[in-house]
Write a protein that holds these residues in place. Structure first.
Motif, PDB file in Angstrom:
ATOM      1  N   ARG A  91     -67.494-121.004  46.541  1.00 53.86           N
ATOM      2  CA  ARG A  91     -67.809-121.884  45.411  1.00 53.86           C
ATOM      3  C   ARG A  91     -67.495-121.203  44.076  1.00 53.86           C
ATOM      4  NH1 ARG A  91     -67.069-126.417  43.276  1.00 53.86           N
ATOM      5  NH2 ARG A  91     -68.630-127.041  41.765  1.00 53.86           N
ATOM      6  N   GLU A 117     -63.875-121.506  43.508  1.00 56.56           N
ATOM      7  CA  GLU A 117     -63.534-122.875  43.093  1.00 56.56           C
ATOM      8  C   GLU A 117     -63.845-123.082  41.612  1.00 56.56           C
ATOM      9  OE1 GLU A 117     -64.402-124.979  47.443  1.00 56.56           O
ATOM     10  OE2 GLU A 117     -65.869-125.183  45.835  1.00 56.56           O
ATOM     11  N   PHE A 124     -75.381-125.975  45.549  1.00 59.37           N
ATOM     12  CA  PHE A 124     -74.292-125.953  46.525  1.00 59.37           C
ATOM     13  C   PHE A 124     -74.797-125.500  47.889  1.00 59.37           C
ATOM     14  CE2 PHE A 124     -70.611-123.807  48.509  1.00 59.37           C
ATOM     15  CZ  PHE A 124     -69.749-124.895  48.576  1.00 59.37           C
TER      16      PHE A 124
END
Length: 104
Positions: A26, A29, A19
């Motif tokens: 992240r 998420e 990422f």
């Protein structure tokens, strides 16, 4: 801090390494996408960060012969104490008390 089965941790770590961007974003998420696999330790049951905390609820229990750091709020042994920022000195002091045999 991350804890869990190695295969699951590898999947998360691989995703984070690939990422490009904010790692915390992240992780959130991923947590929302996989609530059955990722959670937060809201109560500090596994890892307690002690920055800006009154640590009087952390007690050294010597009843078993070996010092155990107990969290009197949860009633359980504290797995990890994280001395983030200026709290490093608090964790050092707790460690010294456990080694020296003094009460907290």
């Amino acid at each position: 801090f991350k804890i869990g089965p190695a295969e699951k941790l590898l999947n998360i770590t691989s995703d984070l390494c690939a990422f490009q961007g904010d790692e915390q974003k992240r992780l959130h998420e991923l947590m929302l996408a996989h609530p059955d696999e990722i959670t937060l330790d809201y109560g500090g049951n596994i890892v307690l960060s002690v920055w800006s905390f009154n640590t009087s609820f952390l007690q050294i229990d010597r009843s078993s012969g070996n010092p155990i750091l107990r969290n009197s709020v949860t009633g359980h042994a504290q797995c990890f104490v994280h001395g983030n920022g200026p709290a490093k000195r608090i964790v050092r002091r707790l460690g010294q008390h456990m080694e020296d045999g003094f009460a907290s």
